[in-house]
Design a protein around this motif. Structure first.
Motif, PDB file in Angstrom:
ATOM      1  N   MET A 289     -11.007  11.460  19.363  1.00 21.73           N
ATOM      2  CA  MET A 289     -11.958  12.100  18.503  1.00 21.73           C
ATOM      3  C   MET A 289     -11.219  12.564  17.248  1.00 21.73           C
ATOM      4  O   MET A 289     -10.099  13.057  17.330  1.00 21.73           O
ATOM      5  N   ILE A 290     -11.847  12.379  16.105  1.00 21.53           N
ATOM      6  CA  ILE A 290     -11.300  12.886  14.856  1.00 21.53           C
ATOM      7  C   ILE A 290     -12.260  13.930  14.314  1.00 21.53           C
ATOM      8  O   ILE A 290     -13.449  13.670  14.151  1.00 21.53           O
ATOM      9  N   ASN A 291     -11.738  15.115  14.052  1.00 24.17           N
ATOM     10  CA  ASN A 291     -12.533  16.202  13.494  1.00 24.17           C
ATOM     11  C   ASN A 291     -12.059  16.451  12.063  1.00 24.17           C
ATOM     12  O   ASN A 291     -10.909  16.805  11.839  1.00 24.17           O
ATOM     13  N   ALA A 292     -12.939  16.244  11.123  1.00 28.47           N
ATOM     14  CA  ALA A 292     -12.596  16.469   9.715  1.00 28.47           C
ATOM     15  C   ALA A 292     -13.660  17.313   9.021  1.00 28.47           C
ATOM     16  O   ALA A 292     -13.709  17.374   7.806  1.00 28.47           O
ATOM     17  N   ALA A 293     -14.505  17.945   9.803  1.00 27.63           N
ATOM     18  CA  ALA A 293     -15.616  18.721   9.234  1.00 27.63           C
ATOM     19  C   ALA A 293     -15.194  20.159   8.970  1.00 27.63           C
ATOM     20  O   ALA A 293     -14.427  20.748   9.733  1.00 27.63           O
ATOM     21  N   GLY A 294     -15.734  20.716   7.909  1.00 26.45           N
ATOM     22  CA  GLY A 294     -15.541  22.134   7.666  1.00 26.45           C
ATOM     23  C   GLY A 294     -16.321  22.933   8.702  1.00 26.45           C
ATOM     24  O   GLY A 294     -17.240  22.415   9.350  1.00 26.45           O
ATOM     25  N   TRP A 295     -15.975  24.188   8.889  1.00 28.88           N
ATOM     26  CA  TRP A 295     -16.651  24.994   9.900  1.00 28.88           C
ATOM     27  C   TRP A 295     -16.558  26.469   9.501  1.00 28.88           C
ATOM     28  O   TRP A 295     -15.552  26.920   8.955  1.00 28.88           O
ATOM     29  N   THR A 296     -17.632  27.202   9.757  1.00 28.71           N
ATOM     30  CA  THR A 296     -17.620  28.661   9.598  1.00 28.71           C
ATOM     31  C   THR A 296     -18.227  29.279  10.853  1.00 28.71           C
ATOM     32  O   THR A 296     -18.843  28.592  11.674  1.00 28.71           O
ATOM     33  N   LYS A 297     -18.096  30.577  10.973  1.00 32.08           N
ATOM     34  CA  LYS A 297     -18.589  31.290  12.157  1.00 32.08           C
ATOM     35  C   LYS A 297     -20.107  31.229  12.292  1.00 32.08           C
ATOM     36  O   LYS A 297     -20.648  31.565  13.331  1.00 32.08           O
ATOM     37  N   ASP A 298     -20.806  30.798  11.256  1.00 31.26           N
ATOM     38  CA  ASP A 298     -22.265  30.674  11.312  1.00 31.26           C
ATOM     39  C   ASP A 298     -22.721  29.475  12.140  1.00 31.26           C
ATOM     40  O   ASP A 298     -23.904  29.358  12.463  1.00 31.26           O
ATOM     41  N   TYR A 299     -21.812  28.586  12.480  1.00 33.84           N
ATOM     42  CA  TYR A 299     -22.164  27.355  13.184  1.00 33.84           C
ATOM     43  C   TYR A 299     -21.556  27.336  14.584  1.00 33.84           C
ATOM     44  O   TYR A 299     -20.521  27.961  14.819  1.00 33.84           O
ATOM     45  N   PRO A 300     -22.166  26.592  15.495  1.00 35.81           N
ATOM     46  CA  PRO A 300     -21.580  26.511  16.841  1.00 35.81           C
ATOM     47  C   PRO A 300     -20.275  25.727  16.822  1.00 35.81           C
ATOM     48  O   PRO A 300     -20.027  24.924  15.928  1.00 35.81           O
ATOM     49  N   LYS A 301     -19.460  25.978  17.819  1.00 34.21           N
ATOM     50  CA  LYS A 301     -18.194  25.265  17.954  1.00 34.21           C
ATOM     51  C   LYS A 301     -18.473  23.825  18.391  1.00 34.21           C
ATOM     52  O   LYS A 301     -19.429  23.556  19.100  1.00 34.21           O
ATOM     53  N   LEU A 302     -17.623  22.921  17.959  1.00 38.61           N
ATOM     54  CA  LEU A 302     -17.727  21.530  18.391  1.00 38.61           C
ATOM     55  C   LEU A 302     -17.351  21.419  19.868  1.00 38.61           C
ATOM     56  O   LEU A 302     -18.029  20.767  20.646  1.00 38.61           O
ATOM     57  N   ILE A 303     -16.258  22.084  20.253  1.00 43.58           N
ATOM     58  CA  ILE A 303     -15.815  22.138  21.643  1.00 43.58           C
ATOM     59  C   ILE A 303     -15.290  23.546  21.916  1.00 43.58           C
ATOM     60  O   ILE A 303     -14.349  23.992  21.255  1.00 43.58           O
ATOM     61  N   THR A 304     -15.879  24.215  22.905  1.00 46.96           N
ATOM     62  CA  THR A 304     -15.387  25.542  23.296  1.00 46.96           C
ATOM     63  C   THR A 304     -14.327  25.394  24.389  1.00 46.96           C
ATOM     64  O   THR A 304     -14.200  24.337  25.021  1.00 46.96           O
ATOM     65  N   ASN A 305     -13.590  26.461  24.625  1.00 44.10           N
ATOM     66  CA  ASN A 305     -12.592  26.452  25.691  1.00 44.10           C
ATOM     67  C   ASN A 305     -13.240  26.167  27.042  1.00 44.10           C
ATOM     68  O   ASN A 305     -12.717  25.401  27.847  1.00 44.10           O
ATOM     69  N   ASP A 306     -14.378  26.803  27.297  1.00 43.07           N
ATOM     70  CA  ASP A 306     -15.078  26.601  28.575  1.00 43.07           C
ATOM     71  C   ASP A 306     -15.564  25.161  28.729  1.00 43.07           C
ATOM     72  O   ASP A 306     -15.471  24.588  29.817  1.00 43.07           O
ATOM     73  N   GLN A 307     -16.075  24.572  27.647  1.00 40.95           N
ATOM     74  CA  GLN A 307     -16.566  23.201  27.716  1.00 40.95           C
ATOM     75  C   GLN A 307     -15.449  22.205  28.011  1.00 40.95           C
ATOM     76  O   GLN A 307     -15.603  21.314  28.844  1.00 40.95           O
TER      77      GLN A 307
END
Length: 94
Positions: free
Chosen positions: A1-19
């Motif tokens: 998987m390649i992650n190149a997207a910006g992210w802020t706290k307003d959005y859900p995580k792509l992958i959480t620790n639990d997931q």
């Protein structure tokens, strides 16, 4: 998987620790490599806690034990190869 997207706290995580832990424990995960170009510690890929370096670009992360391993060291089969080089575009020649 390649992650190149910006992210802020307003959005859900792509992958959480639990997931990622649940996926690895299920034994059906096909996720083996992550290239994280966004390099956001604790960001969209929650388990990222530190960057890799151009001289040592890869680490292994075992989601089941929540332990990081340096590349080349013995790591569990459930480990994911991870690259998150801060400033990687600056390293590329034009």
């Amino acid at each position: 998987m390649i992650n190149a997207a910006g992210w802020t706290k307003d959005y859900p995580k792509l992958i959480t620790n639990d997931q990622i832990k649940a996926l690895s424990e299920s034994g059906t995960s096909k996720l083996k490599v992550i290239g994280d170009l966004s390099c956001l510690v604790g960001g969209s890929i929650e388990f990222l806690q530190e960057y890799t370096e151009i001289e040592r670009p890869f680490k292994y992360y075992d989601p089941i034990s929540n332990v990081w391993f340096d590349s080349g060291k013995q790591s569990p089969e459930s480990s994911i190869l991870y690259m998150a080089i801060e400033g990687l575009p600056g390293e590329l020649a034009f």
